[in-house]
Design an enzyme around this catalytic site. Structure first.
Site, PDB file in Angstrom:
ATOM      1  N   GLY A 170     -30.178 -36.164  -3.345  1.00  0.00           N
ATOM      2  CA  GLY A 170     -29.192 -35.141  -3.677  1.00  0.00           C
ATOM      3  C   GLY A 170     -29.912 -33.819  -3.880  1.00  0.00           C
ATOM      4  O   GLY A 170     -31.077 -33.663  -3.468  1.00  0.00           O
ATOM      5  N   ASP A 172     -34.544 -29.457  -7.344  1.00  0.00           N
ATOM      6  CA  ASP A 172     -34.778 -28.060  -7.752  1.00  0.00           C
ATOM      7  C   ASP A 172     -35.981 -27.368  -7.091  1.00  0.00           C
ATOM      8  O   ASP A 172     -36.743 -26.667  -7.747  1.00  0.00           O
ATOM      9  CB  ASP A 172     -34.916 -27.995  -9.283  1.00  0.00           C
ATOM     10  CG  ASP A 172     -36.159 -28.731  -9.794  1.00  0.00           C
ATOM     11  OD1 ASP A 172     -36.885 -29.328  -8.974  1.00  0.00           O
ATOM     12  OD2 ASP A 172     -36.399 -28.703 -11.016  1.00  0.00           O
ATOM     13  N   TYR A 191     -28.609 -29.243  10.256  1.00  0.00           N
ATOM     14  CA  TYR A 191     -29.454 -30.015   9.337  1.00  0.00           C
ATOM     15  C   TYR A 191     -28.899 -31.430   9.181  1.00  0.00           C
ATOM     16  O   TYR A 191     -29.626 -32.426   9.291  1.00  0.00           O
ATOM     17  CB  TYR A 191     -29.485 -29.280   7.995  1.00  0.00           C
ATOM     18  CG  TYR A 191     -30.153 -30.011   6.846  1.00  0.00           C
ATOM     19  CD1 TYR A 191     -31.535 -30.013   6.701  1.00  0.00           C
ATOM     20  CD2 TYR A 191     -29.384 -30.668   5.865  1.00  0.00           C
ATOM     21  CE1 TYR A 191     -32.148 -30.658   5.626  1.00  0.00           C
ATOM     22  CE2 TYR A 191     -29.987 -31.308   4.794  1.00  0.00           C
ATOM     23  CZ  TYR A 191     -31.363 -31.310   4.673  1.00  0.00           C
ATOM     24  OH  TYR A 191     -31.957 -31.940   3.612  1.00  0.00           O
ATOM     25  N   SER A 192     -27.576 -31.512   8.943  1.00  0.00           N
ATOM     26  CA  SER A 192     -26.923 -32.794   8.754  1.00  0.00           C
ATOM     27  C   SER A 192     -27.112 -33.689   9.981  1.00  0.00           C
ATOM     28  O   SER A 192     -27.429 -34.877   9.859  1.00  0.00           O
ATOM     29  CB  SER A 192     -25.436 -32.550   8.483  1.00  0.00           C
ATOM     30  OG  SER A 192     -24.775 -33.761   8.274  1.00  0.00           O
ATOM     31  N   ALA A 193     -26.953 -33.098  11.168  1.00  0.00           N
ATOM     32  CA  ALA A 193     -27.119 -33.871  12.411  1.00  0.00           C
ATOM     33  C   ALA A 193     -28.523 -34.474  12.462  1.00  0.00           C
ATOM     34  O   ALA A 193     -28.697 -35.647  12.807  1.00  0.00           O
ATOM     35  CB  ALA A 193     -26.883 -32.966  13.618  1.00  0.00           C
ATOM     36  N   LYS A 225     -30.506 -35.225   9.997  1.00  0.00           N
ATOM     37  CA  LYS A 225     -30.694 -36.259   8.974  1.00  0.00           C
ATOM     38  C   LYS A 225     -29.939 -37.544   9.336  1.00  0.00           C
ATOM     39  O   LYS A 225     -30.436 -38.647   9.094  1.00  0.00           O
ATOM     40  CB  LYS A 225     -30.257 -35.733   7.607  1.00  0.00           C
ATOM     41  CG  LYS A 225     -31.141 -34.590   7.054  1.00  0.00           C
ATOM     42  CD  LYS A 225     -32.597 -35.004   6.883  1.00  0.00           C
ATOM     43  CE  LYS A 225     -33.385 -34.055   5.996  1.00  0.00           C
ATOM     44  NZ  LYS A 225     -34.828 -34.430   5.931  1.00  0.00           N
ATOM     45  N   ASN A 270     -41.656 -35.759   5.568  1.00  0.00           N
ATOM     46  CA  ASN A 270     -40.914 -35.004   4.557  1.00  0.00           C
ATOM     47  C   ASN A 270     -40.558 -33.577   4.978  1.00  0.00           C
ATOM     48  O   ASN A 270     -39.633 -32.982   4.438  1.00  0.00           O
ATOM     49  CB  ASN A 270     -41.770 -34.993   3.280  1.00  0.00           C
ATOM     50  CG  ASN A 270     -41.337 -33.964   2.274  1.00  0.00           C
ATOM     51  OD1 ASN A 270     -40.329 -34.147   1.586  1.00  0.00           O
ATOM     52  ND2 ASN A 270     -42.067 -32.862   2.177  1.00  0.00           N
ATOM     53  N   HIS A 271     -41.283 -33.013   5.962  1.00  0.00           N
ATOM     54  CA  HIS A 271     -41.084 -31.594   6.307  1.00  0.00           C
ATOM     55  C   HIS A 271     -39.711 -31.349   6.930  1.00  0.00           C
ATOM     56  O   HIS A 271     -39.124 -32.242   7.543  1.00  0.00           O
ATOM     57  CB  HIS A 271     -42.164 -31.138   7.296  1.00  0.00           C
ATOM     58  CG  HIS A 271     -42.098 -31.878   8.608  1.00  0.00           C
ATOM     59  ND1 HIS A 271     -42.671 -33.114   8.774  1.00  0.00           N
ATOM     60  CD2 HIS A 271     -41.487 -31.591   9.787  1.00  0.00           C
ATOM     61  CE1 HIS A 271     -42.425 -33.535  10.006  1.00  0.00           C
ATOM     62  NE2 HIS A 271     -41.704 -32.628  10.641  1.00  0.00           N
ATOM     63  N   THR A 305     -47.666 -26.474  13.218  1.00  0.00           N
ATOM     64  CA  THR A 305     -46.210 -26.545  13.182  1.00  0.00           C
ATOM     65  C   THR A 305     -45.688 -27.798  13.864  1.00  0.00           C
ATOM     66  O   THR A 305     -46.167 -28.187  14.932  1.00  0.00           O
ATOM     67  CB  THR A 305     -45.563 -25.303  13.841  1.00  0.00           C
ATOM     68  OG1 THR A 305     -44.133 -25.490  13.811  1.00  0.00           O
ATOM     69  CG2 THR A 305     -46.019 -25.095  15.281  1.00  0.00           C
TER      70      THR A 305
HETATM   71  N1  LIG Z   1     -34.536 -29.843  -2.150  1.00  0.00           N
HETATM   72  C1  LIG Z   1     -33.374 -30.465  -1.965  1.00  0.00           C
HETATM   73  O1  LIG Z   1     -32.364 -30.150  -2.589  1.00  0.00           O
HETATM   74  C2  LIG Z   1     -33.277 -31.578  -0.969  1.00  0.00           C
HETATM   75  C3  LIG Z   1     -32.084 -32.302  -0.899  1.00  0.00           C
HETATM   76  C4  LIG Z   1     -31.978 -33.351   0.006  1.00  0.00           C
HETATM   77  C5  LIG Z   1     -33.054 -33.656   0.825  1.00  0.00           C
HETATM   78  N2  LIG Z   1     -34.197 -32.926   0.741  1.00  0.00           N
HETATM   79  C6  LIG Z   1     -35.288 -33.243   1.659  1.00  0.00           C
HETATM   80  O2  LIG Z   1     -36.539 -33.258   0.979  1.00  0.00           O
HETATM   81  C7  LIG Z   1     -37.564 -32.836   1.871  1.00  0.00           C
HETATM   82  C8  LIG Z   1     -38.370 -31.731   1.221  1.00  0.00           C
HETATM   83  O3  LIG Z   1     -37.509 -30.667   0.883  1.00  0.00           O
HETATM   84  P1  LIG Z   1     -38.005 -29.459  -0.038  1.00  0.00           P
HETATM   85  O4  LIG Z   1     -36.831 -28.923  -0.757  1.00  0.00           O
HETATM   86  O5  LIG Z   1     -39.190 -29.883  -0.814  1.00  0.00           O
HETATM   87  O6  LIG Z   1     -38.433 -28.389   1.077  1.00  0.00           O
HETATM   88  P2  LIG Z   1     -39.467 -27.151   0.984  1.00  0.00           P
HETATM   89  O7  LIG Z   1     -39.883 -26.904  -0.414  1.00  0.00           O
HETATM   90  O8  LIG Z   1     -38.853 -26.035   1.745  1.00  0.00           O
HETATM   91  O9  LIG Z   1     -40.729 -27.698   1.793  1.00  0.00           O
HETATM   92  C9  LIG Z   1     -40.659 -27.836   3.185  1.00  0.00           C
HETATM   93  C10 LIG Z   1     -42.036 -28.149   3.705  1.00  0.00           C
HETATM   94  O10 LIG Z   1     -42.000 -28.225   5.131  1.00  0.00           O
HETATM   95  C11 LIG Z   1     -42.966 -27.334   5.684  1.00  0.00           C
HETATM   96  N3  LIG Z   1     -42.469 -26.806   6.962  1.00  0.00           N
HETATM   97  C12 LIG Z   1     -41.497 -25.898   7.178  1.00  0.00           C
HETATM   98  N4  LIG Z   1     -41.374 -25.643   8.487  1.00  0.00           N
HETATM   99  C13 LIG Z   1     -42.301 -26.404   9.111  1.00  0.00           C
HETATM  100  C14 LIG Z   1     -42.689 -26.549  10.475  1.00  0.00           C
HETATM  101  N5  LIG Z   1     -42.088 -25.872  11.451  1.00  0.00           N
HETATM  102  N6  LIG Z   1     -43.701 -27.399  10.772  1.00  0.00           N
HETATM  103  C15 LIG Z   1     -44.324 -28.088   9.789  1.00  0.00           C
HETATM  104  N7  LIG Z   1     -44.008 -27.984   8.482  1.00  0.00           N
HETATM  105  C16 LIG Z   1     -42.998 -27.139   8.154  1.00  0.00           C
HETATM  106  C17 LIG Z   1     -43.120 -26.243   4.629  1.00  0.00           C
HETATM  107  O11 LIG Z   1     -44.380 -25.618   4.697  1.00  0.00           O
HETATM  108  P3  LIG Z   1     -44.710 -24.341   5.617  1.00  0.00           P
HETATM  109  O12 LIG Z   1     -43.605 -23.366   5.442  1.00  0.00           O
HETATM  110  O13 LIG Z   1     -46.042 -23.898   5.115  1.00  0.00           O
HETATM  111  O14 LIG Z   1     -44.793 -24.884   7.010  1.00  0.00           O
HETATM  112  C18 LIG Z   1     -43.046 -27.063   3.345  1.00  0.00           C
HETATM  113  O15 LIG Z   1     -44.287 -27.653   3.065  1.00  0.00           O
HETATM  114  C19 LIG Z   1     -36.869 -32.444   3.173  1.00  0.00           C
HETATM  115  O16 LIG Z   1     -36.906 -33.514   4.087  1.00  0.00           O
HETATM  116  C20 LIG Z   1     -35.446 -32.189   2.734  1.00  0.00           C
HETATM  117  O17 LIG Z   1     -34.503 -32.369   3.765  1.00  0.00           O
HETATM  118  C21 LIG Z   1     -34.333 -31.896  -0.129  1.00  0.00           C
END
Ligand SMILES: NC(=O)c1ccc[n+]([C@@H]2O[C@H](COP(=O)([O-])OP(=O)(O)OC[C@H]3O[C@@H](n4cnc5c(N)ncnc54)[C@H](OP(=O)(O)O)[C@@H]3O)[C@@H](O)[C@H]2O)c1
Ligand SMILES: *[C@@H]1O[C@H](CO)[C@@H](O)[C@H](O)[C@H]1NC(C)=O
Ligand SMILES: *[C@@H]1O[C@H](CO)[C@@H](O)[C@H](O)[C@H]1NC(C)=O
Length: 291
Positions: A215, A218, A182-184, A186, A118-119, A91
């Protein structure tokens, strides 16, 4: 007519040069044999990035908390053609883990060319009613661990003239309701990593930093979180993942990926660029520059 014919060719050449210099120049071979870390790689955009990198023949070390999910992603990466694929589960709430993870990954691959941060921690869309612990968790996982990871990776990245991708959001550039913690986190990424980018320019550190402003995408997480609350048009996670890798390999300062083509135009922020340029002129940086 003669004039037209004479001038058309140079104009076309110039146009094409401009077009290809700014919009492309990416070749998948750029990633072949490269050593890449992807965080948050068990699902969503991170998992898609791992698959693209595998297709391109990169070495990957993946991380997230879920061991089983990472195991599946890593095996698929090998099937797709990754030069090697490892995972280390843990984690990012634990900064000691973050630091050790980078060291282990570096050992597994024998160096590092690209660090993809990315997490994010899970958080729900809701009005802020004083949940301080949520703010702290978002800042720790989404921001502070990125700092720790990049500090641990920098010696290897300096060596390889490598790259850092920082995955952020439109919510890291503009204010939106229901996601204050979250916004803070980023916005903090932009402040920190954009400052570090300008320091790298001054100190001649050849490690690029690419801030990725996304943005709505999905992924399952985003679709569940925004369901019934936000009605934006989501873009495909597979395409988004590829654009992050392209922009980072091309050492772009920022990547915008959104269903609206206005986003990059409006958030590109020429006012900020101009002020950063003139602000830099007022510094005396000689004593910070190593010759
Ligand atoms: N999807 C969108 O609409 C969107 C929009 C703007 C920006 N983003 C950005 O894109 C990135 C990826 O987003 P996503 O939608 O693909 O998210 P996601 O599908 O929820 O994936 C998040 C990843 O982070 C891991 N994670 C969660 N908690 C963690 C922790 N405590 N320690 C380590 N790893 C952890 C999760 O795996 P585990 O749960 O197994 O740890 C998963 O692999 C993020 O930075 C997000 O802010 C996404
Ligand atoms: C985040 O996930 C944990 C563990 O799965 C859960 O206990 C917590 O309620 C979740 N928090 C939010 C804000 O969704
Ligand atoms: C920085 O590294 C990149 C990638 O190796 C290289 O293409 C570029 O020429 C380098 N820039 C400088 C100023 O050394």
């Amino acid at each position: 007519m003669a004039f037209m014919r004479k001038s058309a060719l140079p104009v076309l050449v110039l146009f094409l040069a401009y077009y290809y210099s700014t919009h492309d120049g990416f070749r998948p071979e750029m990633l072949q044999g490269k050593k890449v870390i992807v965080t948050g790689a068990s699902k969503g955009i991170g998992r898609e990035m791992a698959y693209h990198l595998a297709n391109m023949g990169a070495h990957v070390v993946l991380t997230a908390r879920s061991k089983e999910a990472l195991h599946k992603v890593a095996s698929r990466c090998l099937d797709l053609g990754a030069a090697s694929a490892h995972y280390i589960a843990g984690t990012m709430e634990d900064m000691a883990f973050a630091e050790q993870f980078v060291a282990e990954a570096g050992k597994l691959m024998g160096g590092l060319d690209m660090l993809i941060l990315n997490h994010i921690t899970n958080s729900s869309m809701t009005l802020f009613h004083g949940d301080i612990s949520a703010v702290r968790r978002n800042m720790e996982v989404n921001f502070f661990s990125y700092v720790v990871l990049s500090v641990a990776a920098l010696p290897m990245l300096r060596e390889s003239h490598g790259s850092i991708a920082v995955v952020s959001s439109v919510a890291g550039k503009i204010a939106q309701p229901l996601i204050a913690p979250y916004s803070a986190s980023k916005f903090a990424l932009d402040g920190f990593f954009s400052s570090i980018r300008s320091e790298h320019a001054v100190a001649k550190v050849n490690v690029s930093i690419t801030l990725c402003v996304l943005g709505l995408i999905d992924t399952d997480t985003a679709m569940e979180a925004t369901s019934g609350v936000f009605t934006g048009i989501p873009s495909r996670k597979e395409d988004c993942a590829l654009e992050i890798i392209k922009g980072t390999a091309l050492r772009q300062e920022e990547v915008y990926y959104d269903s609206s083509r206005w986003t990059s135009l409006l958030l590109g922020n020429p006012g900020r660029r101009i002020m950063e340029f003139f602000s830099l002129q007022k510094y005396n940086l000689d004593k910070f520059v190593r010759n």
